[in-house]
Scaffold this motif. Structure first.
Motif, PDB file in Angstrom:
ATOM      1  N   ILE A   1       0.590  -1.266  -0.025  1.00  0.00           N
ATOM      2  CA  ILE A   1      -0.052  -0.047   0.094  1.00  0.00           C
ATOM      3  C   ILE A   1       0.763   1.450   0.000  1.00  0.00           C
ATOM      4  N   LEU A   2       1.827   1.327   0.987  1.00  0.00           N
ATOM      5  CA  LEU A   2       2.693   2.528   1.134  1.00  0.00           C
ATOM      6  C   LEU A   2       3.713   2.527   0.054  1.00  0.00           C
ATOM      7  N   ASN A   3       4.166   1.531  -0.442  1.00  0.00           N
ATOM      8  CA  ASN A   3       5.462   1.690  -1.322  1.00  0.00           C
ATOM      9  C   ASN A   3       5.485   0.917  -2.530  1.00  0.00           C
ATOM     10  N   GLY A   4       4.184   0.389  -2.838  1.00  0.00           N
ATOM     11  CA  GLY A   4       4.286  -0.293  -3.969  1.00  0.00           C
ATOM     12  C   GLY A   4       5.170  -1.547  -4.157  1.00  0.00           C
ATOM     13  N   GLY A   5       5.306  -2.241  -2.853  1.00  0.00           N
ATOM     14  CA  GLY A   5       6.002  -3.518  -2.587  1.00  0.00           C
ATOM     15  C   GLY A   5       5.388  -4.568  -3.058  1.00  0.00           C
ATOM     16  N   GLU A   6       6.276  -5.819  -3.083  1.00  0.00           N
ATOM     17  CA  GLU A   6       5.849  -6.951  -3.632  1.00  0.00           C
ATOM     18  C   GLU A   6       4.494  -7.653  -2.573  1.00  0.00           C
ATOM     19  N   SER A   7       3.664  -8.208  -3.016  1.00  0.00           N
ATOM     20  CA  SER A   7       2.624  -9.229  -2.250  1.00  0.00           C
ATOM     21  C   SER A   7       3.532 -10.178  -1.353  1.00  0.00           C
ATOM     22  N   PRO A   8       3.144 -10.203  -0.251  1.00  0.00           N
ATOM     23  CA  PRO A   8       3.735 -11.075   0.949  1.00  0.00           C
ATOM     24  C   PRO A   8       3.096 -12.600   0.701  1.00  0.00           C
ATOM     25  N   HIS A   9       2.475 -12.745  -0.463  1.00  0.00           N
ATOM     26  CA  HIS A   9       1.624 -13.976  -0.570  1.00  0.00           C
ATOM     27  C   HIS A   9       2.271 -14.805  -1.825  1.00  0.00           C
ATOM     28  N   GLU A  10       2.916 -16.076  -1.483  1.00  0.00           N
ATOM     29  CA  GLU A  10       3.251 -16.650  -2.819  1.00  0.00           C
ATOM     30  C   GLU A  10       2.122 -17.361  -3.472  1.00  0.00           C
ATOM     31  N   ALA A  11       1.036 -17.623  -2.638  1.00  0.00           N
ATOM     32  CA  ALA A  11      -0.201 -18.409  -3.398  1.00  0.00           C
ATOM     33  C   ALA A  11      -1.363 -17.634  -2.922  1.00  0.00           C
ATOM     34  N   PHE A  12      -2.580 -17.507  -3.615  1.00  0.00           N
ATOM     35  CA  PHE A  12      -3.675 -17.469  -3.230  1.00  0.00           C
ATOM     36  C   PHE A  12      -4.702 -18.455  -3.500  1.00  0.00           C
ATOM     37  N   PHE A  13      -5.600 -18.618  -2.454  1.00  0.00           N
ATOM     38  CA  PHE A  13      -6.791 -19.715  -2.657  1.00  0.00           C
ATOM     39  C   PHE A  13      -8.020 -19.278  -2.843  1.00  0.00           C
ATOM     40  N   TYR A  14      -8.853 -19.685  -3.583  1.00  0.00           N
ATOM     41  CA  TYR A  14     -10.228 -18.841  -3.632  1.00  0.00           C
ATOM     42  C   TYR A  14     -11.098 -19.989  -3.347  1.00  0.00           C
ATOM     43  N   TYR A  15     -11.989 -19.822  -2.313  1.00  0.00           N
ATOM     44  CA  TYR A  15     -12.813 -20.970  -1.674  1.00  0.00           C
ATOM     45  C   TYR A  15     -14.195 -20.331  -1.858  1.00  0.00           C
ATOM     46  N   CYS A  16     -15.327 -21.271  -1.953  1.00  0.00           N
ATOM     47  CA  CYS A  16     -16.706 -21.174  -1.825  1.00  0.00           C
ATOM     48  C   CYS A  16     -16.870 -22.159  -0.655  1.00  0.00           C
ATOM     49  N   LYS A  17     -17.176 -21.368   0.651  1.00  0.00           N
ATOM     50  CA  LYS A  17     -17.348 -22.016   1.664  1.00  0.00           C
ATOM     51  C   LYS A  17     -16.062 -22.989   1.937  1.00  0.00           C
ATOM     52  N   ASP A  18     -16.204 -24.019   2.030  1.00  0.00           N
ATOM     53  CA  ASP A  18     -15.058 -24.834   2.365  1.00  0.00           C
ATOM     54  C   ASP A  18     -14.430 -25.680   1.110  1.00  0.00           C
ATOM     55  N   THR A  19     -14.960 -25.148  -0.188  1.00  0.00           N
ATOM     56  CA  THR A  19     -14.609 -25.978  -1.310  1.00  0.00           C
ATOM     57  C   THR A  19     -13.665 -25.073  -2.149  1.00  0.00           C
ATOM     58  N   MET A  20     -12.393 -25.491  -2.381  1.00  0.00           N
ATOM     59  CA  MET A  20     -11.420 -24.798  -2.859  1.00  0.00           C
ATOM     60  C   MET A  20     -11.819 -24.796  -4.481  1.00  0.00           C
ATOM     61  N   MET A  21     -11.944 -23.550  -5.221  1.00  0.00           N
ATOM     62  CA  MET A  21     -12.426 -23.351  -6.388  1.00  0.00           C
ATOM     63  C   MET A  21     -11.290 -22.988  -7.387  1.00  0.00           C
ATOM     64  N   ALA A  22     -10.434 -22.343  -7.190  1.00  0.00           N
ATOM     65  CA  ALA A  22      -9.135 -22.046  -7.879  1.00  0.00           C
ATOM     66  C   ALA A  22      -8.034 -21.529  -6.696  1.00  0.00           C
ATOM     67  N   VAL A  23      -6.887 -21.723  -7.537  1.00  0.00           N
ATOM     68  CA  VAL A  23      -5.592 -21.282  -6.694  1.00  0.00           C
ATOM     69  C   VAL A  23      -4.589 -20.305  -7.843  1.00  0.00           C
ATOM     70  N   ARG A  24      -4.087 -19.230  -7.293  1.00  0.00           N
ATOM     71  CA  ARG A  24      -3.247 -18.333  -7.891  1.00  0.00           C
ATOM     72  C   ARG A  24      -2.073 -18.456  -7.231  1.00  0.00           C
ATOM     73  N   VAL A  25      -0.932 -18.901  -8.218  1.00  0.00           N
ATOM     74  CA  VAL A  25       0.552 -18.883  -7.847  1.00  0.00           C
ATOM     75  C   VAL A  25       1.359 -18.029  -8.846  1.00  0.00           C
ATOM     76  N   GLY A  26       1.665 -16.795  -8.356  1.00  0.00           N
ATOM     77  CA  GLY A  26       2.406 -16.022  -9.358  1.00  0.00           C
ATOM     78  C   GLY A  26       1.337 -15.430 -10.368  1.00  0.00           C
ATOM     79  N   GLN A  27       1.966 -15.573 -11.515  1.00  0.00           N
ATOM     80  CA  GLN A  27       0.819 -14.971 -12.609  1.00  0.00           C
ATOM     81  C   GLN A  27      -0.276 -15.902 -12.966  1.00  0.00           C
TER      82      GLN A  27
END
Length: 173
Positions: free
Chosen positions: A30-56
């Motif tokens: 937010i303050l310095n345009g730095g890199e995200s601290p997340h290596e991966a992001f997990f997309y859930y619908c309730k407790d069901t994994m719908m998608a996963v993002r890793v990098g691009q």
């Protein structure tokens, strides 16, 4: 979500250690345009994994129905949507497609996720995503679902006569 961790970091304090937080501070983003601290992001619908993002790359295992642009346009009166173009709020069922072969997108080249990649050409990406899922599942602590009941008192605006539109299309009861 990163809100709590970021708010604590911005305030110069630390989070209590008696519970697990899944968020990380994004203060530097937010303050310095730095890199995200997340290596991966997990997309859930309730407790069901719908998608996963890793990098691009983002890999979908399940997708929910979304109106195409012409159908969405037909639902507009004077240029304003009458209903939400995203009419599927389910994790399973007729409006959810389960992909036997995951659908892969390059979000840097295709941020709208309109052109799926041929997964056979991206074996190393698929392996990275699968490793991220394995690591995620090993560290996951399942909590109690807050989405299994619906409280109409929590809906901030559902009166179409005052230009408010409900953010759901199905009666949850």
């Amino acid at each position: 979500m990163d809100v709590i961790a970021t708010a604590a970091d911005l305030a110069g304090t630390s989070l209590p250690t008696d519970r697990i937080y899944d968020g990380k501070s994004i203060k530097e983003v937010i303050l310095n345009g730095g890199e995200s601290p997340h290596e991966a992001f997990f997309y859930y619908c309730k407790d069901t994994m719908m998608a996963v993002r890793v990098g691009q790359y983002k890999e979908h295992y399940r997708t929910q129905r979304v109106y195409d642009q012409p159908s969405y346009g037909e639902k507009c009166d004077g240029g304003f949507p009458i209903n939400d173009y995203f009419d599927c709020n389910e994790c399973d069922g007729d409006c959810v497609t389960i992909h036997d072969v995951p659908v892969l997108y390059d979000l840097f080249q295709d941020p709208g996720e309109a052109y799926p990649l041929n997964v056979t050409d991206y074996a190393s990406v698929i392996a990275d995503v699968e490793q991220a899922i394995t690591d995620h599942n090993a560290a996951l602590v399942k909590g109690e679902s807050l989405l299994d009941s619906f409280d109409f008192d929590l809906v901030p605006c559902c009166n179409e006569t005052t230009n408010c539109v409900c953010n759901y299309t199905q009666d949850p009861q």
